[in-house]
Write an enzyme that holds these catalytic residues in place. Sequence first.
Site, PDB file in Angstrom:
ATOM      1  N   CYS A 298      31.656  40.658  38.473  1.00 53.53           N
ATOM      2  CA  CYS A 298      30.385  41.191  37.974  1.00 53.53           C
ATOM      3  C   CYS A 298      30.362  41.246  36.447  1.00 53.53           C
ATOM      4  O   CYS A 298      31.344  40.960  35.764  1.00 53.53           O
ATOM      5  CB  CYS A 298      30.150  42.580  38.542  1.00 53.53           C
TER       6      CYS A 298
ATOM      7  N   ALA B 119      32.942  43.407  34.839  1.00 49.80           N
ATOM      8  CA  ALA B 119      34.267  42.769  34.810  1.00 49.80           C
ATOM      9  C   ALA B 119      34.395  41.870  33.585  1.00 49.80           C
ATOM     10  O   ALA B 119      35.453  41.801  32.956  1.00 49.80           O
ATOM     11  CB  ALA B 119      34.507  41.968  36.084  1.00 49.80           C
TER      12      ALA B 119
ATOM     13  N   ARG C 241      45.092  42.723  34.529  1.00 53.56           N
ATOM     14  CA  ARG C 241      44.754  41.401  33.993  1.00 53.56           C
ATOM     15  C   ARG C 241      45.813  40.745  33.112  1.00 53.56           C
ATOM     16  O   ARG C 241      45.632  39.655  32.621  1.00 53.56           O
ATOM     17  CB  ARG C 241      43.402  41.442  33.292  1.00 53.56           C
TER      18      ARG C 241
ATOM     19  N   HIS D 293      30.484  38.991  29.219  1.00 58.47           N
ATOM     20  CA  HIS D 293      31.080  38.441  27.993  1.00 58.47           C
ATOM     21  C   HIS D 293      30.058  38.523  26.863  1.00 58.47           C
ATOM     22  O   HIS D 293      30.368  38.938  25.754  1.00 58.47           O
ATOM     23  CB  HIS D 293      31.455  36.962  28.164  1.00 58.47           C
TER      24      HIS D 293
END
Lengths: 454, 533
Positions: free
Chosen positions: B54, B57, B88, B186
Site C-alpha cells: 500500500c 508501505a 526491510r 514514494h
Amino acid sequence: MLDLTPKKITSRKGLRINPAKTCQPIGAMYAALGIYKCLPHSHGSQGCCSYHRMQLTRHFKDPVMASTSSFTEGASVFGGGANLKTAIKNVFTIYNPDIMAVHTTCLSETIGDDLGTIIAQADVPEGKRVIHASTPSYVGSHITGFSNMVKGMVQYLAENSGLANGKINVIPGFVSPAEMREIKRILTLMGIEYIMFPDTSGVVDAPMTGEHDMYPEGGTRVEDIIDTGNSDLTVALGSFASEDGAVELEKKCKVPFKTLEIPIGIEATDRLISALAKAVHREVPGVLEEERGQLVDIMLDSHSYFYGKKVAISGDPDMVTGLTEFVMSLGMIPQYVLTGTPGKAFEKRINRMLEGAGMEGCVVKSSGDLFELHQWIKNEPVDLLLGNSHAKYIARAEDIPLVRVGFPILDRYVHHYLPTAGYRGAMRLIEMMTNALLERQDRDCADEDLELVM
Amino acid sequence: MERNQIVEKVLEKYPARVYKNRKAHMLVKENTGENQKIQANTRTVPGIITNRGCCYAGCKGVVLGPLKDMVHIVHGPIGCAYYTWGTRRNKAKQVGDEKNFLNYCFSTDMQESDIVFGGEKKLKQAIQEAVEIFNPQAISISATCPVGLIGDDINAVAAEAEKLYGIKVMAFNCEGYKGVSQSAGHHIANNALMKHVIGMGQVQPAQYAVNILGEYNIGGDGWEISRVLEKIGYHIVTIMTGDGSYETLKNAHKADLNLVQCHRSINYIAEMIEEKYGTPWLKVNFLGLSSTIETLRDMAKYFDDPALTRRTEEVIAEEMVELEGVMRYYKEKLEGRTAFLFVGGSRAHHYQVLLKDLGVETVMAGYEFAHRDDYEGREVIPDIKVDADSKNIEELKVEKDEKNYRVHLSPEKYEQLKKEIPLSYYGGMIKEMRDNSILVDDLNHHETEAFVKILKPDMFFSGIKDKYVIQKMGVYSKQLHSYDYSGPYAAFKGALNFAKDLDMGVYTPGWKYVTAPWKTEPMLEGMLIGGEN
C-alpha cells in the site's frame, strides 16, 4: 543496542514503543488457513493483506495464500461492497477454493461496510461458501482477530442436526501446527474422537514434494466444522483466543464447553488430560503416564539450573499464562509477565497464580510493550527471557539468554514442527531453557570452572 | 509453444474483464523498432492475489523508515507500525553522537475511542512523550487508513508541535488506500522531504560531491557502493535513504551530481532538485559488474577531470583483479540457466545485468509497482494518462532557488553529455531485454504458477510472499527484496556475494532429496510369493 532506552520509567498515554502485539486481521487470516481448501480474504487496502502474508510466511517459512479487496481511495469513499463482490467472483473463478473466509480491517470497519449484507448479495457459486469475521485493527490484538474468526466459523457453519456425533471439539488457540499435532496425538492416544478447529497442521508445515498445492492436505474440513454443532463438548484452549468460539457454539448449537489453558507445562497438560478423561470416562493411557513420568524425571534432574532464577516472559496472553505456570513449576520466579494484548483478565489470572505460589514482587501487565519490559529489566535484571524474536534486541542489549517461544519467530528454523505443548512439549521447553542457560555458563565461566559434566 | 501463445495460455483461466485487464499488463519483447506499450501503475483487480502493498508501505516503509536519526511515529492502529519494524533490512550504523532509532517502533496504537472521537489528542500526546523520552531533532508522522477517513489533521498537529518543541515535525498523508500500490507513497514521501528537509543545511561539501538517491542499503548495498565511490575520491553528501539521516539530507542540494539508483521511488526528488537547485541527475546501476563499471565511467565523464578518470580506471582495475577469476568460476557453474525476475520498481531491471554477468538469462521480468516509464523509458511520460488514482497524489511544483541555484554544466556540454550518458534520463527495462522475453507487470499468484509450469525457469527472484510457492514447485527461489538475509549484492564485492549465493541455491544437496528413493526404484524386488528371497 537499544541505547536510547532510558532506565527511568515515565508513564505513557499516547506513544506505544516496540509493541508486544499486532493487529486483528493477521490472527483472522491465520485462523482461516486452518480450514481445508479455504482462501482467507482481507477486506481492506492491499497493504494489510501483504503485511499479514509477509509476517506469517516469515514465521512459517511456507506459502501463505490470501487475497485482498484492493481498496482504492474511491472504494474508501463509496464503500467496499463492489470490491468485495468482484473479489468473490474472481477468487472462485481463478483460485477455486471451497470456502472464502473474509476478515475486515480498520479501513473497512471505519467506513462501516456491512459484510453480512454484501456477502448475502454476492454471487457465490453453487456449493461454495463465504464466511466473515469483523476484525477492526483498533480493537484487541492479533489474538482477538483469531478468536473472532473462530467465532465467525461457528456463526456461519456450525449446525445442530439433532444427531449427536459423540465427538469432542477442540479449539487450539493461536498456536503453531506443532502444538495442534501434539494435542491431536494426545486425543488419539486417549481414544477420543475429536474435531479440532481451526487446524493449520498440514497447511503451514506442508511437505516439500516438488509441487505447490494451493490448498494442502491439512485444515479442518468444512463438514467437520458444520458437525461441531453435534459434539458432546467443546474444549476451548485459551480464554483469549478460543473461548468466544466455544461460547458461540453453546449459544447456537447447545454444545457445552470447558475453557482450559493451552497445555503448556505439566500442570496445564495435567488439567487437560484429566478433563478429557473425565469427559469420556476413560483411564489415562499408559503412554501418557510414561511421558508424564519422563517429564517429572527431567524436571528433577535439571532443577538446580532453574530454582530461584528470574525470568521475564512476554508474548500472547494464553501462551504466556501457560509459560508462567510452567516456569513456576520449575522453581523459577516469573519476575516480569507481559502481554501486549489488552485485557485485565490476564493480569488477574496471572496474579492469582503468583499468589497461589506465594510469589511476591513480580510485575504483571496486559496492554504492555517491549520498551517498558526493557526498562523494568534495566532496573532489575533477570536471568532468562522467554519471548518472540523481537525480544532478541533486549537480550543483546542486556546480555540475557533468550528462549524463543510464541509468535512471531522470524529468525530461527524448525520451531513450528516441534511442540511446546503437552508433556513432550514441556520436555522440549526444558531442553531449550537448559541449553540457553548452560551455553551461557560455558561461555562466561573462567577456564578453571568449565565443567565437563553438568 | 510460441511466447505469445504462452501468454494466452496463462490468461485463459480469467473471466472476461480480468482477461482484458491483465492482457494489457503483459507483452512479448519484439524487435520491431517501435515502442512496445505495457500497462502499469493501474489498479489491481480485487480478488487477485497480488504482491503489491500500500501507499503507507511505500512512504513510511520504504523511503522514510531508513532515515535513522528521526522518530517515525505511525498514527494508526498498531499493525502498520508493527509490520514496518525491522522487516526491510535497511541497515544503519550510528556515527558519532547521532541517534539511531531504527530498532524502535513508534505508534499511537489507536483504539476504538480514538476512531470515534478523533485521534489528534493521542497523537499530540505521543509526540510530547517522544520528545520527553528521546529528545529527537526531527519527527515524522505517517498516516494510516483510518486517519484520513476520520479527518485527523496531522498537518496541523505537526505544525503545532514544531512550534511547541522547536524541532522539525513532518506529516505524511500516506493513507494505505491512496494510489494503487507502494508507488504513491514514494511520491508523497519525496514531496515532503523536498518541502521540509532538502535545502535546510549549509554544510559545504568537499570536491566531487554526490548524493546517492534510491539506495536503501538493503543488506549493506549502500556501504559497498560508498566504499567504491570514496576510494575513487567522491564525497557522498547523503544517501536517500539507506543509512541516511535527516541531518545529512538537509545538505542534499549542495552536491554536484545526483546518482539515481532506484528510479521509481526517488525520481521525483531528482527532478525537483535539478529544477530548484540546478543539480543534474544520472541514472546509475551498481548491480552487476558491467553496469557498475559503466556507471563509474559515466560519472567520470560527467566530472570530466583527467585525474578522476584515471583514478576511476585504477579502482576498476584493482577491484576486478580480485574478482575476475572467481567470477569466471561461478559463471561456468551457472552459465546457460534461465531466470524470472519479479521485483519492485527497478530491481527487476538492475539484476538482469548481474545475472547476465553470471551467464544467466532473464526470460521473464516484471515490476510490482512501477510506472510505464520504468518499462518504456522516460520518453513516454508525456503520454501517460493521469487517472482517478494518480491525480490525487500531489505533483509538487518547485521554483528555481536563486540563491542556491548552481549551473554545473554549460547547456552545450549538457546536451553533448546527454548523448553519451543517461543524464536526467532513464531508458527503462524493455530496451535491454532480449527479443522474445516476456514482460509482466504486477505479476500475481496464478500467473506465477502458470508461467513457471510452462517455462520451467531454473531460478526465480521475487519476494517473501511467493518465495515458498516457487520453492515448493522445485524451483530455486530467492528474495530480492531482503536478499534472503544475505548481501550486500551491489558493486564489486556485492557481485561476488550474489554469485556465491546463487551457486549455493542451485547446488545445495537438498534438491536431490525432493523425490524419495522408493518413488523411482522398484521396491518389491524379490518379494514374489514362494520365491527364494
